[in-house]
Design an enzyme around this catalytic site. Structure first.
Site, mmCIF file in Angstrom:
data_model
loop_
_atom_site.group_PDB
_atom_site.id
_atom_site.type_symbol
_atom_site.label_atom_id
_atom_site.label_comp_id
_atom_site.label_asym_id
_atom_site.label_seq_id
_atom_site.Cartn_x
_atom_site.Cartn_y
_atom_site.Cartn_z
ATOM 1 N N PHE A 1 0.830 -1.200 0.000
ATOM 2 C CA PHE A 1 0.000 0.000 0.000
ATOM 3 C C PHE A 1 0.866 1.253 0.000
ATOM 4 O O PHE A 1 1.892 1.308 0.689
ATOM 5 C CB PHE A 1 -0.864 0.064 1.270
ATOM 6 C CG PHE A 1 -1.759 -1.111 1.503
ATOM 7 C CD1 PHE A 1 -3.066 -1.112 1.040
ATOM 8 C CD2 PHE A 1 -1.303 -2.213 2.215
ATOM 9 C CE1 PHE A 1 -3.906 -2.193 1.277
ATOM 10 C CE2 PHE A 1 -2.136 -3.292 2.460
ATOM 11 C CZ PHE A 1 -3.440 -3.289 1.991
ATOM 12 N N ASP A 2 0.424 2.268 -0.730
ATOM 13 C CA ASP A 2 0.917 3.622 -0.518
ATOM 14 C C ASP A 2 0.264 4.137 0.759
ATOM 15 O O ASP A 2 -0.719 3.575 1.245
ATOM 16 C CB ASP A 2 0.550 4.485 -1.725
ATOM 17 C CG ASP A 2 1.079 5.906 -1.613
ATOM 18 O OD1 ASP A 2 2.164 6.104 -1.031
ATOM 19 O OD2 ASP A 2 0.378 6.819 -2.078
#
Length: 304
Positions: A163-164
């Site tokens: 995930f960012d």
């Protein structure tokens, strides 16, 4: 007793994300709905090839072999097909041995409203409009970016999701400062707010559900591994660490890259999928791994 999905991780996927419907879409665009309908009926015993979300969905469903029936993963099919033209999709699901039994066929309309009805933690689609609509309802959603032909699928049994941070796991409040005032103002703001947890972004509930599923295993035997891959660097890392601690959510690996290109690091992690709010980052990442664009936050607002 009514059937519920309490305790399960619920994933909704469009038929075009699960299977390769490119030829069907070509016929629809060039010849119209009736030709498309006839084609799907004629081909309904011909299995569709795997789409971009197929490897991820198959790995998610495999987790059910390791947990009890009251937990695990439920995958729902959401499709713009009618039940008539969608029969080929269900036949393909059976052909590939996927334990998917629930579906909503919306007959040409967007199926995004059923994300809420099914209580899905994540919606995967190839239609950006449907994804935006699901995000507007407050649900995690992403447009699957077609990977490069050079991309190799992660064939290991372990499921790896990356995930960012800002505008994905976290709100875009910090990203707004960066976009409008620059790096120095962003760094100063994050240093001043280091002990103040950030608000959750659209993927926080999905991460929480993943964490709950991980908690059923010991760390040594867990088949799911997560990573935060962010452009942040010190000193902006502290607020991230304290926010996740405040949420009581485990992230297995955290990469603070200070603006370095994420692709090589995602390849090293072996991600099955990477979620980011910036389409350019997703296109770059898709040279190495499957990517999901999350069109949320300030980076995705129309330019005036």
């Amino acid at each position: 007793m009514p059937i519920t999905f309490d305790g399960k991780l619920v994933i909704a996927t469009s038929s075009s994300a699960l299977f390769d419907l490119s030829e069907s879409h070509r016929i629809f665009n060039e010849q119209g709905l009736e030709a498309y309908r006839q084609y799907q009926i004629e081909q309904e015993d011909t299995p569709l090839e795997a789409g971009e979300a197929f490897p991820l969905v198959r790995k998610l469903l495999a987790i059910n072999d390791m947990v009890n029936s009251n937990s695990g993963v439920e995958v729902i099919l959401l499709s713009r097909n009618s039940a008539d033209t969608g029969l080929r999709v269900f036949n393909s699901i059976e052909h590939w041995g996927l334990p998917i039994t629930r579906a909503a066929f919306s007959g040409g309309k967007s199926p995004y409203q059923y994300v809420e009805a099914f209580g899905a933690h994540l919606f995967l689609s190839t239609n950006p409009g449907d994804v935006r609509a699901a995000l507007d309802l407050g649900y995690a959603a992403a447009s699957i970016i077609s990977p490069s032909r050079a991309t190799t699928k992660n064939l290991a049994a372990e499921l790896k999701i990356a995930f960012d941070g800002d505008a994905v796991l976290f709100s875009d409040e910090s990203e707004q400062i960066y976009q409008t005032q620059g790096l120095a103002a962003f760094t100063a703001s994050e240093r001043a707010a280091a002990k103040t947890p950030m608000r959750g972004g659209p993927f926080k509930p999905f991460l929480q559900a993943l964490h709950n599923l991980q908690s059923q295993f010991s760390e040594e035997s867990c088949p799911i591994r997560t990573a935060l891959v962010t452009a942040r660097s010190a000193p902006a890392h502290e607020r991230v660490v304290r926010t996740l601690r405040n949420w009581n959510i485990r992230i297995d690996e955290s990469l603070f890259l200070g603006g370095l290109d994420k692709g090589a690091f995602l390849k090293a992690f072996g991600a099955d999928v990477f979620f980011d709010d910036q389409e350019g980052h997703c296109v770059s990442a898709s040279e190495h791994v499957a990517a999901g664009h999350v069109p949320h936050g300030v980076a995705n607002k129309p330019q005036e």
